[in-house]
Design an enzyme around this catalytic site. Structure first.
Site, PDB file in Angstrom:
ATOM      1  N   ARG A  58      40.921   0.865  35.265  1.00  0.00           N
ATOM      2  CA  ARG A  58      39.551   0.350  35.173  1.00  0.00           C
ATOM      3  C   ARG A  58      39.547  -1.078  34.666  1.00  0.00           C
ATOM      4  O   ARG A  58      40.201  -1.400  33.673  1.00  0.00           O
ATOM      5  CB  ARG A  58      38.715   1.233  34.246  1.00  0.00           C
ATOM      6  CG  ARG A  58      38.651   2.656  34.772  1.00  0.00           C
ATOM      7  CD  ARG A  58      37.657   3.518  34.037  1.00  0.00           C
ATOM      8  NE  ARG A  58      37.672   4.862  34.626  1.00  0.00           N
ATOM      9  CZ  ARG A  58      36.949   5.868  34.198  1.00  0.00           C
ATOM     10  NH1 ARG A  58      36.124   5.700  33.165  1.00  0.00           N
ATOM     11  NH2 ARG A  58      37.015   7.052  34.789  1.00  0.00           N
ATOM     12  N   ARG A 100      39.856   2.391  24.885  1.00  0.00           N
ATOM     13  CA  ARG A 100      39.407   1.746  26.115  1.00  0.00           C
ATOM     14  C   ARG A 100      40.554   0.921  26.705  1.00  0.00           C
ATOM     15  O   ARG A 100      40.800  -0.199  26.291  1.00  0.00           O
ATOM     16  CB  ARG A 100      38.193   0.856  25.827  1.00  0.00           C
ATOM     17  CG  ARG A 100      37.447   0.364  27.064  1.00  0.00           C
ATOM     18  CD  ARG A 100      36.167  -0.344  26.683  1.00  0.00           C
ATOM     19  NE  ARG A 100      35.262   0.516  25.935  1.00  0.00           N
ATOM     20  CZ  ARG A 100      34.393   1.363  26.495  1.00  0.00           C
ATOM     21  NH1 ARG A 100      34.293   1.435  27.801  1.00  0.00           N
ATOM     22  NH2 ARG A 100      33.618   2.116  25.745  1.00  0.00           N
ATOM     23  N   GLU A 142      33.375  10.185  23.379  1.00  0.00           N
ATOM     24  CA  GLU A 142      33.467  10.879  24.661  1.00  0.00           C
ATOM     25  C   GLU A 142      34.926  11.127  25.040  1.00  0.00           C
ATOM     26  O   GLU A 142      35.745  10.211  25.016  1.00  0.00           O
ATOM     27  CB  GLU A 142      32.801  10.024  25.750  1.00  0.00           C
ATOM     28  CG  GLU A 142      32.910  10.630  27.138  1.00  0.00           C
ATOM     29  CD  GLU A 142      32.479   9.652  28.228  1.00  0.00           C
ATOM     30  OE1 GLU A 142      31.715   8.708  27.919  1.00  0.00           O
ATOM     31  OE2 GLU A 142      32.926   9.823  29.370  1.00  0.00           O
ATOM     32  N   SER A 173      33.615  14.074  30.686  1.00  0.00           N
ATOM     33  CA  SER A 173      32.297  13.901  31.277  1.00  0.00           C
ATOM     34  C   SER A 173      32.251  14.807  32.495  1.00  0.00           C
ATOM     35  O   SER A 173      33.081  14.677  33.391  1.00  0.00           O
ATOM     36  CB  SER A 173      32.135  12.430  31.678  1.00  0.00           C
ATOM     37  OG  SER A 173      30.791  12.141  31.970  1.00  0.00           O
ATOM     38  N   ARG A 227      42.636   9.740  25.187  1.00  0.00           N
ATOM     39  CA  ARG A 227      41.682  10.010  24.102  1.00  0.00           C
ATOM     40  C   ARG A 227      41.993  11.326  23.408  1.00  0.00           C
ATOM     41  O   ARG A 227      41.654  11.515  22.239  1.00  0.00           O
ATOM     42  CB  ARG A 227      40.250  10.000  24.638  1.00  0.00           C
ATOM     43  CG  ARG A 227      39.792   8.585  24.988  1.00  0.00           C
ATOM     44  CD  ARG A 227      38.321   8.503  25.336  1.00  0.00           C
ATOM     45  NE  ARG A 227      37.962   7.117  25.678  1.00  0.00           N
ATOM     46  CZ  ARG A 227      36.729   6.721  25.966  1.00  0.00           C
ATOM     47  NH1 ARG A 227      35.728   7.592  25.981  1.00  0.00           N
ATOM     48  NH2 ARG A 227      36.488   5.448  26.253  1.00  0.00           N
TER      49      ARG A 227
END
Length: 426
Positions: A261, A276, A348, A351, A390
Site C-alpha cells: 500500500r 502502517r 484495527e 475488517s 498487527r
RNA sequence: GGAGAGAUGGCUGAGUGGUCGAAAGCGAUCGCCUGCUAAGCGAUUGUACGCCCCUAAAAGGUGUACCGCGGGUUCAAAUCCCGCUCUCUCCGCCA
C-alpha cells in the site's frame, strides 16, 4: 458499482444515502448521460435494423443477378450515420461509466448513521485488558530490545515503512500465518488458495480499487500490473466473468498474501512500528454467496476472524462501521480492534465486509438459480483473518513481561517448535 | 528472447464476404414411450442492452450487439487486412 436501472429509478434514495456517507455525488450528470445514452442507442439500433433488412435484400438481388445499386447507395449514407452515432454512443457510455464507477455502495439499513469513526457502535467485546505491574512498552521498543524487529535496516534496504524481521520475530510472523491458515481451512471450512501478488487493471477495477483509488496502489513501471493491496483483489477475481451454479455456493476461500500500500495521504501517521507499512502480510477470507444468505455469512465470517484473537488470548472489541467510515465498495463492515497496551489503544486488526452485488456487478460474477434457471449477481464478502503484522504487534504488547521478554501464546507454540518465550538471546 | 500453430455456443467441431446467433454431434432440461433401467421419439437449450406490454417482479413480444480483444476495408465481416492478448509446440535462458 450500482445497478444502472436501480439508480435511474431511485435517484433521491441514492442521493440521500450518499449524503449519509458524507459524499456529494453528481447524480444529475448521471441522469443526463444515462438519458442521452438511451436516446442514441434507440436511434442507432433502429438504423442497424434497417441496414440488416437492406443487406438481406441486397444478398437476394445479387443471387438473382438483379441490380442492387440503388439500395447500396442508400445504405452507404445509413452506414456513415451509424458510424457517427456509434462514436457518440461510445463517448456517452464511457462518460456514464466514469460517473457510475466512482459512486460508492449504498450502506445496509442496519448501518448506523455517523459523521466519523467516533460514531462506530461497539457490537461486542471479548476478554479483558491485561493488567501490568509495570508500564507496558510499545512493540517497537520490545522488538528492538529482543532483536527481532529491525526498523533501521528495513529503511536502509528499501525505505520508510519497511521492516526487517529477524530470528524468532521472523518465525513468529510465519507461525501466525500458518496458524491462521490451518484454523480457517480445518475448523472453518475455507479452501486455501495462493494467488498472484500482482494483478491487472481489470481485477483492480472489479473489486473497486480502480479507478478511484489509484494513488493508494503501487504500479509496475511499464506494465499494466499493480501490486495487490490485499488478497481480496486476486481472490475475488478468481470468478470474474463467470456464471456459477447455485449449488456451488457458498464458496469460502482463504489466502495468505503480502499486501502493498502506497499509504498516500497518511504521512506522519503511525510512523513508528509495524502498524502502517508499505508491505505487510495478511491472511484473507473471501466468500461468494447468494444474496439471501450474505448477511448471515458476514456474521459467520466475522466470528471466524474473531476466533483467531480468542485463541491467541488477545482482548478485542468488534465495531460496526458507521455510514461515514464505511469503505467505498462496502455495504456493511465490522472492524475487529485489538487492544494494544503499549499504545493504550484499540487498533484495527481485521475488517470484515459485505459488498452485496457491488463487486460482483463490476467483475461480472453471477450465478444461476437452480429453480428458475435465471442468472443474477451473487454477493461477495471478505475479511482479514487477520492482518499478520498487527497480530505480531498485539502478541508482543499483550504478552510482554517485566523483564522485557515475551511469552508465546499457547496456541502458537506448535508453530514455534515449542518455543514458549522470546528472549534477547533468541 | 527466437521460430511456428491456434482461439467459434456447456463441450467436441463445421463454417473464407450476404438469408449465420451460427451446421452436426455430445451433454442438459421437459414431454412421450416404458414393469424398472437402458435404448428410442419429439421439443427446448447462451449473455447483455433497448423498446413494447405489464408493472412489484417475472413471463411474453420485438429490436440490437456479442464467433479471444481492439481497430480497419465493405452497402454487408465469424469469414478479408492491421495491432494486441492468451494458449500450445520447438529452440535458447532460468528458480
Amino acid at each position: 458499482m450500482l445497478d444502472i436501472k436501480f439508480l435511474r429509478e431511485n435517484l433521491d434514495l441514492v442521493r440521500r444515502k450518499m449524503l449519509e456517507r458524507g459524499q456529494d455525488i453528481d447524480l444529475d450528470r448521471f441522469s443526463s448521460m444515462e438519458a442521452k445514452r438511451r436516446n442514441i442507442l434507440q436511434e442507432v439500433e433502429s438504423m442497424r435494423s434497417e441496414r440488416n433488412q437492406a443487406s438481406k435484400e441486397i444478398g437476394r438481388k445479387k443471387v438473382q443477378k438483379e441490380d442492387a445499386s440503388a439500395i447500396i447507395a442508400r445504405m452507404a449514407d445509413v452506414s456513415a450515420r451509424i458510424k457517427e452515432l456509434d462514436e457518440l454512443l461510445k463517448e456517452t457510455e464511457d462518460a456514464l461509466r466514469d460517473v457510475v464507477m466512482i459512486i460508492p455502495n449504498i450502506p445496509h439499513e442496519s448501518v448506523a448513521y455517523g459523521a466519523s469513526s467516533e460514531d462506530n457502535p461497539v457490537v461486542r467485546t471479548w476478554g479483558e485488558k491485561p493488567v501490568f505491574d509495570f508500564v507496558p512498552k510499545p512493540h517497537w521498543e520490545i522488538g528492538e530490545y529482543l532483536n527481532i524487529l529491525d526498523f533501521a535496516r528495513g529503511a536502509k534496504i528499501t525505505g520508510a515503512r519497511f521492516t526487517l524481521y529477524r530470528g524468532l520475530g521472523a518465525q513468529l510472523e510465519r507461525a501466525l500465518i500458518n496458524f491462521m491458515l490451518d484454523l480457517h481451512t480445518s475448523a472453518h471450512g475455507y479452501t486455501e488458495v495462493l494467488t498472484p501478488f500482482m494483478v491487472n487493471k481489470e481485477s483492480m477495477t472489479g473489486t473497486g480499487q480502480l479507478p478511484k483509488f489509484a494513488e493508494d496502489l503501487f504500479k509496475i513501471e511499464g506494465l499494466d500490473y499493480y501490486l495487490i493491496p490485499t488478497a481480496e483483489v486476486p481472490v475475488t477475481n478468481i470468478h470474474q466473468e463467470e456464471i456459477l451454479e447455485e449449488k456451488a455456493l457458498p464458496i469460502y476461500y482463504v489466502a495468505y498474501s503480502p499486501c502493498f500500500r502506497a499509504e498516500a495521504g497518511s504521512y506522519g501517521k503511525d510512523t513508528r512500528g509495524l502498524i502502517r507499512q508499505h508491505q505487510f502480510n495478511k491472511v484473507e477470507l473471501v466468500k461468494f454467496t447468494t444474496p439471501e444468505t450474505s448477511y448471515n455469512e458476514l456474521e459467520k465470517l466475522t466470528l471466524n476472524a474473531e476466533e483467531i484473537l480468542k485463541r491467541l488470548g488477545i482482548h478485542y472489541r468488534t465495531v460496526s462501521l458507521c455510514t461515514a467510515d464505511l469503505g467505498f465498495s462496502s455495504a456493511k463492515t465490522y472492524d475487529l480492534e485489538a487492544w494494544l497496551p503499549g499504545q493504550d489503544a484499540y487498533r484495527e486488526i481485521s475488517s470484515c465486509s459485505d459488498f452485496e452485488d457491488f463487486q460482483a456487478r463490476r467483475a461480472s460474477i453471477r450465478f444461476r438459480r437452480e429453480a428458475s434457471g435465471r442468472v443474477e449477481f451473487l454477493h461477495t464478502l471478505n475479511g482479514s483473518g487477520l492482518a499478520v503484522g498487527r497480530t505480531v504487534v498485539a502478541v508482543l504488547e499483550n504478552y510482554q513481561q517485566k523483564d522485557g521478554t515475551v511469552i508465546i501464546p499457547e496456541a502458537l507454540r506448535p508453530y514455534m517448535k515449542g518455543v514458549d518465550r522470546i528472549t534477547p538471546a533468541g
